[in-house]
Design an enzyme around this catalytic site. Sequence first.
Site, PDB file in Angstrom:
ATOM      1  N   HIS A 106      -5.733   5.563   4.782  1.00  0.00           N
ATOM      2  CA  HIS A 106      -7.294   5.685   3.983  1.00  0.00           C
ATOM      3  C   HIS A 106      -8.214   4.810   4.717  1.00  0.00           C
ATOM      4  O   HIS A 106      -9.447   5.061   4.338  1.00  0.00           O
ATOM      5  CB  HIS A 106      -7.144   5.182   2.783  1.00  0.00           C
ATOM      6  CG  HIS A 106      -6.179   5.958   1.834  1.00  0.00           C
ATOM      7  ND1 HIS A 106      -6.232   7.459   1.615  1.00  0.00           N
ATOM      8  CD2 HIS A 106      -5.178   5.619   0.962  1.00  0.00           C
ATOM      9  CE1 HIS A 106      -5.225   7.826   0.528  1.00  0.00           C
ATOM     10  NE2 HIS A 106      -4.756   6.569   0.330  1.00  0.00           N
ATOM     11  N   ASP A 155       5.487   8.081  -2.618  1.00  0.00           N
ATOM     12  CA  ASP A 155       4.946   8.039  -3.853  1.00  0.00           C
ATOM     13  C   ASP A 155       4.661   9.309  -4.272  1.00  0.00           C
ATOM     14  O   ASP A 155       3.958   9.523  -5.614  1.00  0.00           O
ATOM     15  CB  ASP A 155       3.243   7.354  -3.763  1.00  0.00           C
ATOM     16  CG  ASP A 155       2.479   7.908  -2.587  1.00  0.00           C
ATOM     17  OD1 ASP A 155       2.951   8.707  -1.872  1.00  0.00           O
ATOM     18  OD2 ASP A 155       1.233   7.384  -2.508  1.00  0.00           O
ATOM     19  N   ASP A 182       2.431  11.565   2.313  1.00  0.00           N
ATOM     20  CA  ASP A 182       2.246  10.784   0.982  1.00  0.00           C
ATOM     21  C   ASP A 182       1.476  11.669  -0.043  1.00  0.00           C
ATOM     22  O   ASP A 182       0.813  12.565   0.221  1.00  0.00           O
ATOM     23  CB  ASP A 182       1.452   9.582   1.721  1.00  0.00           C
ATOM     24  CG  ASP A 182       0.943   8.447   0.706  1.00  0.00           C
ATOM     25  OD1 ASP A 182       1.668   7.550   0.882  1.00  0.00           O
ATOM     26  OD2 ASP A 182       0.076   8.929  -0.003  1.00  0.00           O
TER      27      ASP A 182
END
Length: 315
Positions: free
Chosen positions: A132, A248, A169
């Site tokens: 990010h 995740d 992810d």
Amino acid sequence: MMNKIPIIFSKHYDITLCGIEKLHPFDTCKYSKVYKYLCKHLALKKQNFYTPEIVSEQELQIAHSPEYLASLSSSANVAKIAEVKLLAMVPNMLLQNRLLNPMKYGTGGTILGGELAMKYGWAINLSGGYHHAKASSGEGFCFFADIPIVIRKLWKKQPELKVLIIDLDAHQGNGFEAILQDDPRVCTFDIYNGQIYPLDITAMKHINFDYPLASYVKDEDYLSFVQEGLQKCNQFKADLIIYNAGTDIYKKDRLGGLSVSAEGIIQRDHLVFSYAVENKIPILMLLSGGYSKDSANIIGQSLVQIYKNHLLALQ
Ligand SMILES: [Zn+2]
């Protein structure tokens, strides 16, 4: 003594901050737990792993503005990026030592991983994947854009190198997408929950193979998207794969919002490594997100499988 294998670990990877780290829904010691799992199940010792240097300020500037890097000397700014408000009250020196330095070592590990993957055909950094982080800002617990940094470092030696980024992810890889944009030497394949953070529409335009999922997708559908996307990647003819293997997507993860089982994650990693091995493309795997207490164990199991199925053959 057994030779080194291209798995990268540093004792500095874990994040411990006087218990404050427990306020974040993140197992911040998963790195050393995966390391210990591999030592136990593959009979490895400390000297079998590669150890990274901490990333230098100069290397960070390959992807980041000096203004942004300077802004990390404000605890308030670090707290915002880490999404833990309390950190604003922690002395910055402590944040540097206990939070930012682990991620700087993680970034150093990704840089080393790029070199090792090109040399040995594969490498796994037991950290990294801060997908990010953007050029002039950090967000979503990501401070340093390790993926663009390693790619640009490799380009200094091999300007034509074509890099396929496979980001599996649960969150969209908006950071590297915003930094690398539509560089023709990069291809991005991103599967993520399209109903959660970051939903970065501007960055999304740069994804080549874009799979925004609905929440609670299960193994069968998820894995069919992985297979479909990998087939599409054939047309790119990559020289290197960077695999952002966040765990995740796991059904018990509190942030990812997907419903993939532990077996599904292991199968996913197997599909990606099979793709790399069958097409003879060097691969660098990064751990990225994965916030549940089961993450370290799932990653450990998956890496043992990968090692036994694919990597012994490559050595
Ligand atoms: Zn994530």
